[in-house]
Scaffold this motif. Structure first.
Motif, PDB file in Angstrom:
ATOM      1  N   TRP A   1      52.187  25.448 108.280  1.00 10.96           N
ATOM      2  CA  TRP A   1      51.533  24.053 108.089  1.00 10.96           C
ATOM      3  C   TRP A   1      50.226  24.206 107.205  1.00 10.96           C
ATOM      4  O   TRP A   1      50.268  23.470 106.140  1.00 10.96           O
ATOM      5  N   ALA A   2      49.756  25.377 107.332  1.00 10.26           N
ATOM      6  CA  ALA A   2      48.450  25.788 106.336  1.00 10.26           C
ATOM      7  C   ALA A   2      48.983  25.844 104.794  1.00 10.26           C
ATOM      8  O   ALA A   2      48.303  25.657 103.609  1.00 10.26           O
ATOM      9  N   PHE A   3      50.055  26.620 104.567  1.00 11.55           N
ATOM     10  CA  PHE A   3      50.760  26.832 103.429  1.00 11.55           C
ATOM     11  C   PHE A   3      51.116  25.554 102.585  1.00 11.55           C
ATOM     12  O   PHE A   3      50.685  25.346 101.606  1.00 11.55           O
ATOM     13  N   PHE A   4      51.862  24.670 103.234  1.00 11.10           N
ATOM     14  CA  PHE A   4      52.333  23.236 102.838  1.00 11.10           C
ATOM     15  C   PHE A   4      51.238  22.430 102.806  1.00 11.10           C
ATOM     16  O   PHE A   4      51.053  21.671 101.589  1.00 11.10           O
ATOM     17  N   TRP A   5      50.017  22.645 103.267  1.00 16.57           N
ATOM     18  CA  TRP A   5      48.929  21.695 103.153  1.00 16.57           C
ATOM     19  C   TRP A   5      48.305  22.016 101.972  1.00 16.57           C
ATOM     20  O   TRP A   5      47.855  21.290 101.028  1.00 16.57           O
ATOM     21  N   SER A   6      48.145  23.553 101.505  1.00 13.01           N
ATOM     22  CA  SER A   6      47.427  23.778 100.385  1.00 13.01           C
ATOM     23  C   SER A   6      48.119  23.574  99.246  1.00 13.01           C
ATOM     24  O   SER A   6      47.682  23.320  98.184  1.00 13.01           O
ATOM     25  N   VAL A   7      49.418  23.597  99.273  1.00  8.30           N
ATOM     26  CA  VAL A   7      50.125  23.394  98.086  1.00  8.30           C
ATOM     27  C   VAL A   7      50.551  21.699  97.948  1.00  8.30           C
ATOM     28  O   VAL A   7      50.258  21.387  96.876  1.00  8.30           O
ATOM     29  N   ASN A   8      50.366  20.924  98.955  1.00  4.30           N
ATOM     30  CA  ASN A   8      50.249  19.541  98.703  1.00  4.30           C
ATOM     31  C   ASN A   8      48.716  18.847  98.268  1.00  4.30           C
ATOM     32  O   ASN A   8      48.643  18.012  97.702  1.00  4.30           O
ATOM     33  N   SER A   9      47.790  19.919  98.641  1.00  4.38           N
ATOM     34  CA  SER A   9      46.404  19.321  98.139  1.00  4.38           C
ATOM     35  C   SER A   9      46.015  19.935  96.746  1.00  4.38           C
ATOM     36  O   SER A   9      44.861  19.805  96.401  1.00  4.38           O
ATOM     37  N   GLY A  10      46.930  20.711  96.068  1.00  8.86           N
ATOM     38  CA  GLY A  10      46.756  21.348  94.642  1.00  8.86           C
ATOM     39  C   GLY A  10      45.924  22.463  94.769  1.00  8.86           C
ATOM     40  O   GLY A  10      45.603  22.747  93.426  1.00  8.86           O
ATOM     41  N   GLN A  11      46.011  23.459  95.508  1.00  4.93           N
ATOM     42  CA  GLN A  11      45.210  24.639  95.527  1.00  4.93           C
ATOM     43  C   GLN A  11      45.955  25.600  94.626  1.00  4.93           C
ATOM     44  O   GLN A  11      45.356  26.349  94.177  1.00  4.93           O
TER      45      GLN A  11
ATOM     46  N   ILE B   1      55.187  31.825 117.825  1.00  2.00           N
ATOM     47  CA  ILE B   1      55.788  30.589 117.257  1.00  2.00           C
ATOM     48  C   ILE B   1      54.671  29.716 116.876  1.00  2.00           C
ATOM     49  O   ILE B   1      54.835  29.134 115.899  1.00  2.00           O
ATOM     50  N   ILE B   2      53.739  29.785 117.904  1.00  2.00           N
ATOM     51  CA  ILE B   2      52.455  28.719 117.409  1.00  2.00           C
ATOM     52  C   ILE B   2      51.886  29.225 116.194  1.00  2.00           C
ATOM     53  O   ILE B   2      51.454  28.634 115.316  1.00  2.00           O
ATOM     54  N   LEU B   3      51.505  30.773 116.224  1.00  2.00           N
ATOM     55  CA  LEU B   3      50.816  31.253 115.005  1.00  2.00           C
ATOM     56  C   LEU B   3      51.765  31.170 113.778  1.00  2.00           C
ATOM     57  O   LEU B   3      50.981  30.746 112.506  1.00  2.00           O
ATOM     58  N   ALA B   4      52.857  31.212 113.718  1.00  3.54           N
ATOM     59  CA  ALA B   4      53.714  31.035 112.588  1.00  3.54           C
ATOM     60  C   ALA B   4      53.672  29.280 112.157  1.00  3.54           C
ATOM     61  O   ALA B   4      53.765  29.422 110.867  1.00  3.54           O
ATOM     62  N   SER B   5      53.710  28.657 113.138  1.00  2.94           N
ATOM     63  CA  SER B   5      53.936  27.193 112.585  1.00  2.94           C
ATOM     64  C   SER B   5      52.570  26.782 112.014  1.00  2.94           C
ATOM     65  O   SER B   5      52.441  26.142 111.169  1.00  2.94           O
ATOM     66  N   ILE B   6      51.416  27.336 112.589  1.00  8.25           N
ATOM     67  CA  ILE B   6      50.281  27.067 111.856  1.00  8.25           C
ATOM     68  C   ILE B   6      49.874  27.674 110.485  1.00  8.25           C
ATOM     69  O   ILE B   6      49.585  26.981 109.619  1.00  8.25           O
ATOM     70  N   ALA B   7      50.613  28.921 110.152  1.00 12.13           N
ATOM     71  CA  ALA B   7      50.475  29.556 109.021  1.00 12.13           C
ATOM     72  C   ALA B   7      51.516  28.615 108.152  1.00 12.13           C
ATOM     73  O   ALA B   7      51.184  28.283 106.934  1.00 12.13           O
TER      74      ALA B   7
END
Length: 73
Positions: A20-30, A12-18
């Motif tokens: 979070w990383a996906f949504f962070w990259s989408v919001n930062s314009g990657q 669950i921790i690894l899935a939530s980190i993944a």
């Protein structure tokens, strides 16, 4: 069976980190522009790598061309 109590929270921790990383990259314009980086390699941007005196055809500060007046022999 007791290992399940350890593996489920880790998963669950690894899935939530993944996620979070996906949504962070989408919001930062990657993922905004996927085509331009592939086309940038086709542009001729070597002019910045060539020294200024080489662009002028070996004309030095005196204004004389190195190759002027030579017979080639």
């Amino acid at each position: 069976m007791s290992i399940i109590y350890l593996l489920i929270p880790i998963a669950i921790i690894l899935a939530s980190i993944a996620i979070w990383a996906f949504f962070w990259s989408v919001n930062s314009g990657q993922f905004d522009d996927l085509e331009s980086p592939a086309h940038k390699i086709l542009y001729d941007d070597d002019d910045d790598l060539i020294p200024n005196d080489a662009k002028k055809g070996s004309v030095h500060e005196t204004g004389h061309n190195d190759n002027a007046g030579r017979d080639g022999g």
